[in-house]
Design a protein around this motif. Sequence first.
Motif, PDB file in Angstrom:
ATOM      1  N   ALA A 108      -1.921   0.043  10.779  1.00  0.00           N
ATOM      2  CA  ALA A 108      -0.768   0.478   9.979  1.00  0.00           C
ATOM      3  C   ALA A 108      -1.048   1.784   9.244  1.00  0.00           C
ATOM      4  CB  ALA A 108      -0.373  -0.609   8.984  1.00  0.00           C
ATOM      5  N   MET A 109      -2.307   2.090   8.991  1.00  0.00           N
ATOM      6  CA  MET A 109      -2.680   3.316   8.265  1.00  0.00           C
ATOM      7  C   MET A 109      -2.909   4.425   9.296  1.00  0.00           C
ATOM      8  SD  MET A 109      -5.282   1.503   5.557  1.00  0.00           S
ATOM      9  CE  MET A 109      -6.131   0.626   6.872  1.00  0.00           C
ATOM     10  N   ASN A 110      -1.823   4.996   9.771  1.00  0.00           N
ATOM     11  CA  ASN A 110      -1.895   5.852  10.960  1.00  0.00           C
ATOM     12  C   ASN A 110      -1.459   7.294  10.705  1.00  0.00           C
ATOM     13  OD1 ASN A 110       0.811   5.400  10.614  1.00  0.00           O
ATOM     14  ND2 ASN A 110       1.213   4.692  12.694  1.00  0.00           N
TER      15      ASN A 110
ATOM     16  N   PHE B 246      -3.968  -6.920   7.177  1.00  0.00           N
ATOM     17  CA  PHE B 246      -3.293  -5.729   7.682  1.00  0.00           C
ATOM     18  C   PHE B 246      -2.913  -4.813   6.514  1.00  0.00           C
ATOM     19  CE2 PHE B 246      -2.478  -9.276  10.511  1.00  0.00           C
ATOM     20  CZ  PHE B 246      -2.739  -8.761  11.768  1.00  0.00           C
ATOM     21  N   PRO B 247      -3.879  -4.101   5.929  1.00  0.00           N
ATOM     22  CA  PRO B 247      -3.528  -3.176   4.843  1.00  0.00           C
ATOM     23  C   PRO B 247      -2.580  -2.097   5.337  1.00  0.00           C
ATOM     24  CG  PRO B 247      -5.801  -2.856   5.557  1.00  0.00           C
ATOM     25  CD  PRO B 247      -5.312  -4.100   6.235  1.00  0.00           C
ATOM     26  N   GLN B 248      -1.624  -1.746   4.486  1.00  0.00           N
ATOM     27  CA  GLN B 248      -0.621  -0.743   4.848  1.00  0.00           C
ATOM     28  C   GLN B 248      -0.933   0.636   4.269  1.00  0.00           C
ATOM     29  OE1 GLN B 248       2.221  -1.990   6.904  1.00  0.00           O
ATOM     30  NE2 GLN B 248       0.505  -3.431   7.022  1.00  0.00           N
ATOM     31  N   THR B 249      -1.797   0.674   3.271  1.00  0.00           N
ATOM     32  CA  THR B 249      -2.167   1.940   2.626  1.00  0.00           C
ATOM     33  C   THR B 249      -3.677   1.989   2.428  1.00  0.00           C
ATOM     34  OG1 THR B 249      -2.031   1.118   0.352  1.00  0.00           O
ATOM     35  CG2 THR B 249       0.020   1.924   1.357  1.00  0.00           C
ATOM     36  N   LEU B 250      -4.203   3.193   2.210  1.00  0.00           N
ATOM     37  CA  LEU B 250      -5.641   3.345   1.975  1.00  0.00           C
ATOM     38  C   LEU B 250      -6.065   2.641   0.688  1.00  0.00           C
ATOM     39  CD1 LEU B 250      -6.272   7.081   2.999  1.00  0.00           C
ATOM     40  CD2 LEU B 250      -6.417   5.028   4.417  1.00  0.00           C
TER      41      LEU B 250
END
Length: 566
Positions: A97-99, A45-49
């Motif tokens: 998460a990257m929304n 679940f990456p949170q950032t690009l």
Amino acid sequence: MNEAPTIDIFKRILGEQNVATEYNQTKFYRKGWRSGEGDALAILFPQTLIQYWEVLKICVAKRYIIIMQAANTGLTEGSTPSGNDYDRPVIVINTLAMNDLILINEGKQVISFPGATIHQLEQLLKPHNRSPHSVIGSSCLGASIVGGVANNSGGALVKRGPAYTELSVFAQVDSLGNLHLVNHLGVYLGDSPEEILANLSSGNFPDTLATTDKKASATDYETLLRDIHADSPSRYNADPSRLYEASGCAGKIAVFAVRLDTFSIPAQEQTYYIGTNDPSVLTDIRRRILTEFTHLPEVGEYLHRDVFDIADKYGKDTILSIRHLGTKALPKLFAMKSRIDARLKSIPFIPPFVSDKLMQWGSGLFPDQIPPRLRQCRDKYEHHLILKMSDEGIMEANTLLSQLFEAEKKAGEFITCNADETERAFLLRFAAAGAAMRFKTMHDNKLGDILALDIALKRNEQKWVESLPEYISKDIEKSLYYGHFFCHVFHQDYILKKGSNAKKVKQAMLALLDERGAKYPAEHNVGHLYEAEDTLVSFYHELDPTNTFNPGIGGTSKHSRNCACC
């Protein structure tokens, strides 16, 4: 092989809470919404690009299979593992998460990160009096914008066609197994991957971008749709004109951002509910509107009476949830239900489908959700059309419907819906797909599998009502027909009789569709339920020569190819 060291690397990059490996933690992400399931080494679940890029580099270096996933609302098993016959460990990367969403060009376009949903964009655009590509069905389920582009999603809005863009940022593995970041967003963001992603993440670029000759929507769709004499469908998954990098990629590349057009909201809308026992009446309405009207409908949704009944009874809890909790709550409710089901399944004495049975029982305690005039229409007519017109098109529709049903005395009638009838008619239509699954669940001991097809008929097809031969119909308990009528895209759900061979029935059904010149799937990823056409297979090979991403979709091989080590 001991993969623990790599899992530790993922945890250092993402944080331990953003790496799932335990069975109950991962089940929701390894199982398709309707069907399909397989094992995975981990769900990331990456949170950032930047985190996204870093874990992609690790996966490619380790030669892992990568399956991209956002909301996991797909219907064809295209965003989860399918079986356990892969030749390499599988990693699922969930992008929700990257929304971030970045409005550009005064809200006329948007740059969407991979986890942003249609519902988010719908809310963001309201102050600008604009809307996204799709605003019915998928927006309620929480489907992602990038997922729609990647999966050729069509949507219910007549004039907008399939989700499409030629402007994106994506990561791709070349034939030598090297990972590259490609910036085709139409704006300079730097040279290195890290620089490009840093500028993209921070919005470090002008909010007004120069026009480009690259499309950000299917701008030619209305012209295609109006050609009612064409001996081909208006839209389908393998249409070569709709396959371009991120568009139609089906997860064969890792998309970081897409640039899309947005659409102005009409000043006035009017919905009509049309009923008839003669399908040629609806055919006449479709052909006259497409050829004679200056203004096309916003929406034109078909429902057979059997679908009305199934959605009314077995989709009632969905209708109630949306009406009283809103669309924003629905994705969380689906996720919560899935996790509860996974836990209950591990308890031996708990019978299957407990949550569904409780929700079905609970919905029966509430009053009827169907307005009286729509209920009366159901009782009188077999075929139903929900038609929404806007602005100047309202007068055109008033004139045509009055002419047909009052002056020409066509068989049937139309209702000019008030606001409540409009809301409930569209909720009934939205509940149809899930209701078929609920019906099957509630009668699981008496029924066989569900065969769910989405098909595109030719634009010149006038005999659109299916008549199945006995060698197919003998295996079917119930046939459910609904869809996007003006696009001639239909969802056809067949609930089979107990003991029927679903594979044989499907083969016979698809052969029949081939004879009719239909295309399938019409608006979803081929996933693991359809054989990809040659043009689509070639497109997948071009995007992903080593078969790193989502291998096996469309009936293709799950094994690696063209790898440098071989």
